[in-house]
Enzyme design. Structure first.
Site, PDB file in Angstrom:
ATOM      1  N   ILE A 152       0.831  -1.209   0.000  1.00  0.00           N
ATOM      2  CA  ILE A 152       0.000   0.000   0.000  1.00  0.00           C
ATOM      3  C   ILE A 152       0.859   1.250   0.000  1.00  0.00           C
ATOM      4  O   ILE A 152       0.643   2.173  -0.786  1.00  0.00           O
ATOM      5  CB  ILE A 152      -0.958  -0.019   1.205  1.00  0.00           C
ATOM      6  N   ALA A 231      -4.117   2.896   8.237  1.00  0.00           N
ATOM      7  CA  ALA A 231      -3.506   1.603   8.580  1.00  0.00           C
ATOM      8  C   ALA A 231      -4.289   0.901   9.685  1.00  0.00           C
ATOM      9  O   ALA A 231      -5.196   0.111   9.415  1.00  0.00           O
ATOM     10  CB  ALA A 231      -2.052   1.826   8.983  1.00  0.00           C
ATOM     11  N   ARG A 232      -3.950   1.203  10.942  1.00  0.00           N
ATOM     12  CA  ARG A 232      -4.621   0.597  12.086  1.00  0.00           C
ATOM     13  C   ARG A 232      -4.697   1.615  13.216  1.00  0.00           C
ATOM     14  O   ARG A 232      -3.765   2.385  13.447  1.00  0.00           O
ATOM     15  CB  ARG A 232      -3.868  -0.649  12.585  1.00  0.00           C
ATOM     16  N   GLU A 261     -13.044   1.214  17.921  1.00  0.00           N
ATOM     17  CA  GLU A 261     -13.958   1.340  16.788  1.00  0.00           C
ATOM     18  C   GLU A 261     -15.293   0.672  17.097  1.00  0.00           C
ATOM     19  O   GLU A 261     -15.312  -0.483  17.505  1.00  0.00           O
ATOM     20  CB  GLU A 261     -13.324   0.732  15.531  1.00  0.00           C
ATOM     21  N   HIS A 279     -13.368   3.548   8.890  1.00  0.00           N
ATOM     22  CA  HIS A 279     -12.575   2.363   8.530  1.00  0.00           C
ATOM     23  C   HIS A 279     -13.077   1.771   7.209  1.00  0.00           C
ATOM     24  O   HIS A 279     -13.369   0.580   7.110  1.00  0.00           O
ATOM     25  CB  HIS A 279     -12.628   1.310   9.636  1.00  0.00           C
TER      26      HIS A 279
END
Length: 313
Positions: A152, A231-232, A261, A279
Site C-alpha cells: 500500500i 492503517a490501524r 472502533e 474504517h
C-alpha cells in the site's frame, strides 16, 4: 467422508461463497455474537472473518475441528496468531486485494487536507460563500513521508510522485526497490518525522508500532504538518494528536482508523481540522470482490492441503 464446514462471520461476496461451496458446506452467520461463536465454532473446519470478529485463544480452543482461519483482508491483529500456531491451525489472509482501494483513499485524504475540501463543502451546504477562508496548499514540491513502504505504501508513493511530490519512505520490515524506481529516498524513521510536510502511515499494528506516533514524535515534526492514517488504530496516540492539532503543530489530520472502533474520543472526531471516515479504506466493490475470491481460494487450498500463497502461520 462428511463435507468440510466453513463458517463466515462478517459477510463475504457471492463470488467467494460460490468458490467455497464447490468444496464445502458454507454457513454465513454475519454479525454472530462472541458468545454464539464460542458455541458454534466446534462444528466447523474453517472460519472466515473480517475485522469485526475477534478470534481469541478461547475461540481457537473451542474450535476442536478447526483447520484454518481466513481473514478476508490484510490485517490479522484481531486473530490470536500465536495461539493458532500453537494449536496447529493455519491462518491465511488476502493481502493484495485491497491495496489499490486503501492507497486511493489515502491519496484522496492528502488532497482533501491540502485544499480543505470537506470543510468547504460543509460551508456551502450551510448557504455560505466563504471563499477567502479556504486558502489551501499545493502538493507539488511538498514532501510526503511514508511510514511503511509495503504494497500500500509503495502504491501511495507512486501516486504522489505523479503529482510532483517529493517522496521519502521508511520501511520497518524490508528494503524496497520501488522507492528508487519512483525517484524517492529511503530514510530512517527520524528523518521522516522531522522533514515531511505530509506523513502517511501504512504499517501493521504490533508491539513495535503501537503508540509510535506520540507526543515526542509530534514535537519533532515540522510546524503545520499534515497526518494521514489508513492503517490501524493504536499506531497514533490520539490524545497526543489532539494536543498537536490544538497547538497548531499539526495543520490537519485524516483518520480512517481509531484506537476504539466505533471511536469514542469524540473531541478528536469532531475537531474542525480532522477528516474522519469509518474504517472504509478497503470498501470498494472491486476490492471486496477480490478479497472474497482470494480468501475463498486460500481457505479451500488449506483444507485440501494444497500450496498456499498467503500463509501467516
Amino acid at each position: 467422508m462428511e463435507p468440510w464446514r466453513v463458517l463466515v462471520t462478517d459477510g463475504l461476496q457471492d463470488t467467494g461463497i460460490s468458490i467455497l461451496s464447490k468444496e464445502a458446506q458454507v454457513d454465513d452467520h454475519k454479525g454472530i455474537s462472541a458468545e454464539e461463536l464460542l458455541k458454534e465454532i466446534g462444528n466447523y473446519d474453517a472460519l472466515i472473518v473480517r475485522g469485526r470478529t475477534k478470534v481469541t485463544s478461547e475461540v481457537i480452543e473451542a474450535g476442536k475441528k478447526l483447520k484454518v482461519i481466513g481473514r478476508a483482508g490484510v490485517g490479522v491483529d484481531n486473530i490470536d496468531t500465536a495461539y493458532a500456531k500453537e494449536k496447529g491451525v493455519i491462518v491465511v489472509n488476502a493481502p493484495t486485494a485491497t491495496t489499490t482501494a486503501v492507497a486511493e483513499l489515502a491519496m484522496g485524504m492528502v488532497f482533501a487536507l491540502a485544499r480543505e475540501i470537506p470543510r468547504a463543502d460543509a460551508s456551502m451546504k450551510r448557504g455560505e460563500w466563504a471563499k477567502k477562508e479556504f486558502e489551501g496548499v499545493e502538493l507539488y514540491g511538498k514532501t510526503l513521508g511514508i511510514i511503511g513502504f509495503g504494497r500500500i505504501g509503495s502504491t501511495v508513493g507512486q501516486m504522489a510522485a505523479a503529482v510532483g511530490m517529493r517522496i521519502m519512505a521508511c520501511c520497518l520490515f524490508r528494503i524496497p526497490e520501488t522507492i528508487r524506481i519512483i525517484g524517492g529516498e529511503l530514510l530512517m524513521m527520524d528523518d521522516i518525522i522531522e522533514k515531511s510536510d505530509f506523513i502517511t502511515i501504512h504499517t501493521p499494528l504490533s508491539d513495535e508500532t503501537r503508540g509510535m506516533i506520540n507526543a515526542e514524535a509530534f514535537a519533532r515534526m515540522k510546524d503545520g504538518v499534515y497526518l494521514i492514517c489508513t492503517a490501524r488504530g493504536g499506531i497514533i496516540d490520539e490524545k497526543a494528536l489532539l494536543d498537536a492539532l490544538n497547538s497548531g503543530k499539526v495543520a490537519g489530520a485524516a483518520l480512517d482508523v481509531f484506537e476504539t472502533e466505533p471511536p469514542v474520543f469524540k473531541e478528536l472526531i469532531n475537531h474542525p481540522k480532522v477528516i474522519a471516515t469509518p474504517h472504509m479504506a478497503g470498501q470498494t466493490n472491486e476490492a471486496q470482490r477480490r478479497a472474497s475470491m482470494d480468501i475463498a481460494k486460500e481457505v479451500t487450498a488449506a483444507l485440501k492441503g494444497d500450496k498456499l500463497h498467503w500463509k501467516i502461520v
